[in-house]
Design a protein around this motif. Structure first.
Motif, mmCIF file in Angstrom:
data_model
loop_
_atom_site.group_PDB
_atom_site.id
_atom_site.type_symbol
_atom_site.label_atom_id
_atom_site.label_comp_id
_atom_site.label_asym_id
_atom_site.label_seq_id
_atom_site.Cartn_x
_atom_site.Cartn_y
_atom_site.Cartn_z
ATOM 1 N N LEU A 93 0.847 -1.200 0.000
ATOM 2 C CA LEU A 93 0.000 0.000 0.000
ATOM 3 C C LEU A 93 0.878 1.243 0.000
ATOM 4 O O LEU A 93 2.053 1.195 0.391
ATOM 5 N N ASP A 94 0.291 2.376 -0.405
ATOM 6 C CA ASP A 94 0.924 3.655 -0.115
ATOM 7 C C ASP A 94 1.065 3.770 1.398
ATOM 8 O O ASP A 94 0.169 3.381 2.156
ATOM 9 N N ALA A 95 2.181 4.330 1.835
ATOM 10 C CA ALA A 95 2.585 4.172 3.234
ATOM 11 C C ALA A 95 1.819 5.045 4.219
ATOM 12 O O ALA A 95 1.759 4.713 5.407
ATOM 13 N N TYR A 96 1.247 6.159 3.779
ATOM 14 C CA TYR A 96 0.697 7.123 4.721
ATOM 15 C C TYR A 96 -0.755 6.793 5.089
ATOM 16 O O TYR A 96 -1.615 6.641 4.224
ATOM 17 N N CYS A 97 -1.012 6.679 6.371
ATOM 18 C CA CYS A 97 -2.348 6.369 6.873
ATOM 19 C C CYS A 97 -3.335 7.434 6.421
ATOM 20 O O CYS A 97 -3.038 8.645 6.452
ATOM 21 N N ARG A 98 -4.509 7.020 6.030
ATOM 22 C CA ARG A 98 -5.537 7.934 5.525
ATOM 23 C C ARG A 98 -6.190 8.734 6.647
ATOM 24 O O ARG A 98 -6.977 9.642 6.387
ATOM 25 N N HIS A 99 -5.839 8.435 7.881
ATOM 26 C CA HIS A 99 -6.388 9.131 9.038
ATOM 27 C C HIS A 99 -5.644 10.449 9.258
ATOM 28 O O HIS A 99 -6.152 11.530 8.935
ATOM 29 N N LEU A 100 -4.396 10.370 9.763
ATOM 30 C CA LEU A 100 -3.603 11.571 10.050
ATOM 31 C C LEU A 100 -2.193 11.494 9.464
ATOM 32 O O LEU A 100 -1.295 12.228 9.881
ATOM 33 N N GLY A 101 -1.995 10.583 8.497
ATOM 34 C CA GLY A 101 -0.761 10.610 7.727
ATOM 35 C C GLY A 101 0.442 9.925 8.326
ATOM 36 O O GLY A 101 1.567 10.138 7.850
ATOM 37 N N ALA A 102 0.283 9.090 9.337
ATOM 38 C CA ALA A 102 1.433 8.361 9.871
ATOM 39 C C ALA A 102 1.985 7.408 8.816
ATOM 40 O O ALA A 102 1.237 6.847 8.005
ATOM 41 N N HIS A 103 3.299 7.229 8.838
ATOM 42 C CA HIS A 103 3.947 6.287 7.920
ATOM 43 C C HIS A 103 3.817 4.894 8.512
ATOM 44 O O HIS A 103 4.417 4.575 9.536
ATOM 45 N N MET A 104 3.038 4.040 7.851
ATOM 46 C CA MET A 104 2.720 2.734 8.434
ATOM 47 C C MET A 104 3.845 1.718 8.288
ATOM 48 O O MET A 104 3.789 0.631 8.866
ATOM 49 N N GLY A 105 4.883 2.074 7.538
ATOM 50 C CA GLY A 105 6.030 1.186 7.433
ATOM 51 C C GLY A 105 6.987 1.300 8.596
ATOM 52 O O GLY A 105 7.870 0.459 8.759
ATOM 53 N N HIS A 106 6.827 2.339 9.405
ATOM 54 C CA HIS A 106 7.691 2.562 10.564
ATOM 55 C C HIS A 106 6.844 2.392 11.824
ATOM 56 O O HIS A 106 6.133 3.302 12.234
ATOM 57 N N GLY A 107 6.895 1.213 12.386
ATOM 58 C CA GLY A 107 6.138 0.939 13.599
ATOM 59 C C GLY A 107 4.818 0.259 13.377
ATOM 60 O O GLY A 107 4.182 -0.199 14.338
ATOM 61 N N GLY A 108 4.359 0.174 12.127
ATOM 62 C CA GLY A 108 3.123 -0.550 11.862
ATOM 63 C C GLY A 108 3.324 -2.035 12.128
ATOM 64 O O GLY A 108 4.427 -2.566 12.021
ATOM 65 N N ARG A 109 2.223 -2.712 12.474
ATOM 66 C CA ARG A 109 2.339 -4.146 12.752
ATOM 67 C C ARG A 109 1.241 -4.918 12.041
ATOM 68 O O ARG A 109 0.214 -4.342 11.645
ATOM 69 N N VAL A 110 1.501 -6.201 11.860
ATOM 70 C CA VAL A 110 0.565 -7.073 11.172
ATOM 71 C C VAL A 110 -0.312 -7.770 12.205
ATOM 72 O O VAL A 110 0.193 -8.364 13.166
ATOM 73 N N VAL A 111 -1.632 -7.676 12.002
ATOM 74 C CA VAL A 111 -2.610 -8.351 12.863
ATOM 75 C C VAL A 111 -3.426 -9.261 11.970
ATOM 76 O O VAL A 111 -4.269 -8.791 11.199
ATOM 77 N N GLY A 112 -3.175 -10.564 12.054
ATOM 78 C CA GLY A 112 -3.806 -11.479 11.112
ATOM 79 C C GLY A 112 -3.290 -11.196 9.718
ATOM 80 O O GLY A 112 -2.090 -11.339 9.453
ATOM 81 N N ASP A 113 -4.182 -10.748 8.841
ATOM 82 C CA ASP A 113 -3.778 -10.364 7.484
ATOM 83 C C ASP A 113 -3.841 -8.851 7.281
ATOM 84 O O ASP A 113 -3.589 -8.371 6.167
ATOM 85 N N LEU A 114 -4.191 -8.104 8.333
ATOM 86 C CA LEU A 114 -4.353 -6.655 8.247
ATOM 87 C C LEU A 114 -3.097 -5.939 8.718
ATOM 88 O O LEU A 114 -2.309 -6.467 9.514
ATOM 89 N N LEU A 115 -2.921 -4.718 8.225
ATOM 90 C CA LEU A 115 -1.825 -3.851 8.659
ATOM 91 C C LEU A 115 -2.378 -2.813 9.621
ATOM 92 O O LEU A 115 -3.331 -2.095 9.291
#
Length: 367
Positions: A93-115
């Motif tokens: 995916l494009d890295a920036y969260c659609r909420h407030l723009g956090a970069h989900m590649g830095h600190g994001g985690r996998v829960v089941g099949d979701l990011l």
């Protein structure tokens, strides 16, 4: 006794690129291959601010991304995030969260099949739809729709590939699969990588530039290649007499390009070798190149092991020599071509099909 022309003597380093590389060995050479090129002119000044070509491109090796892991990547001038779900599938995916723009590649985690975003734990599926918000009673309707830019992902030949098209068009052709890459009778990949400060087109054009082989790589003559063009594919065959300690042998170099991002070369004669070349644009003037070599175990681990290793070293050395040129080369759209240069103009017509900005109408919805 007549003098030998240094430019025609394969034993002589004929141009400055060899001298520039002569002191680089081991770790120093590996560091140079991926180092930033300082003080280089801008892409606009060099005329290399070309569009990114469409096609399949490698974004990593499969074995580098285990289940349940997410990581940041940057390609096509965009910050991206990729992850492998518990189902084993890779998503991008494009890295920036659609909420407030956090970069989900830095600190994001996998829960089941979701990011899961590291900022407020919004959870995304592979299409960019927000499936869960732990603290909200309702998910905003805007994020119940997929992201405008979709990233098709497939795994083949030990690589993770994603399809790039600036207008969001679905893949137009399939990936090639090479049987050697999964054959237990062939070695695991020997891997090499570079960052090249050039557009991908200039790098690919090198393959049809016959004259440079003598003046950059020191070959005794120009190669006699038979090239075929078929839609998004280009193939070539070079037949050559190759020198070995046991004398000359008949050899062939067979190469193919499946769009701009997936290429292979098979070396036949001295030591059977498959080179999988995965070349992916990072920015307008930066390309990530990965070379993955595999050879029959009977050759690579047997009496011919020395020749097998030497072949790979020589291929990488030639890429190093080309990189010296590419890193500061300008792109001239109206290049002056002479006889003996090779089918450069034909290649440019072939390559132009991969620039969707010049041929397609945009189809991606606005965000």
């Amino acid at each position: 006794m007549s003098e030998i022309d240094p430019a025609a003597d394969a034993r002589t380093a004929p141009v400055a690129v060899w001298k520039m590389l002569s002191e680089l060995k081991g770790d120093a050479l590996a560091d140079w291959r991926v180092a930033e090129v300082a003080n280089r002119p801008s892409p606009e000044e060099r005329g290399i601010d070309l569009p990114f070509p469409l096609g399949w491109f490698a974004v990593g090796y499969s074995d580098e991304l285990p289940k349940g892991e997410a990581r940041p990547i940057r390609y096509f001038g965009r910050e991206l995030v990729m992850w492998r779900g518990e189902d084993g599938q890779v998503r991008v995916l494009d890295a920036y969260c659609r909420h407030l723009g956090a970069h989900m590649g830095h600190g994001g985690r996998v829960v089941g099949d979701l990011l899961e975003c590291p900022f407020h734990a919004w959870r995304y599926d592979g299409s960019g739809v927000v499936r869960e918000i732990p603290y909200a009673r309702a998910i905003p309707p805007q994020v119940k729709r997929p992201c405008p830019q979709q990233w098709a992902v497939e795994e083949a030949n030990g690589f993770i590939w994603t399809w790039y098209h600036p207008h969001g068009v679905a893949p137009k052709w399939a990936l090639d699969h090479y049987p050697e890459a999964s054959d237990p009778a062939w070695t695991p990949y020997q891997r090499h990588e570079w960052f090249v400060y050039s557009p991908l087109q200039s790098m690919a054009e090198n393959g049809v530039d016959n004259a440079h082989f003598q003046f950059v790589h020191g070959t005794a003559s120009f190669p006699d290649a038979k090239i075929a063009w078929d839609g998004h594919r280009r193939t070539g065959v070079v037949a050559a007499r190759m020198g070995t300690p046991a004398g000359e042998v008949d050899g062939r170099i067979v190469n193919g390009q499946n769009g701009p991002g997936q290429a292979y070369t098979r070396f036949e004669g001295i030591s059977e070798t498959l080179l999988v070349a995965a070349i992916t644009p990072v920015d307008r003037d930066r390309v990530h190149a990965r070379f993955a070599f595999t050879q029959p175990r009977a050759q690579a681990e047997g009496p011919g092991a020395g020749l097998a290793r030497a072949l790979i070293r020589d291929i990488c050395k030639q890429f190093d020599q080309d990189k010296v040129i590419w890193d500061r080369q300008a792109y001239l759209p109206n290049a002056i071509i002479c006889d003996g240069d090779g089918p450069i103009i034909r290649f440019r017509r072939y390559y132009d099909q991969f620039y969707a900005e010049r041929t397609d109408e945009p189809t991606v919805r606005s965000a």
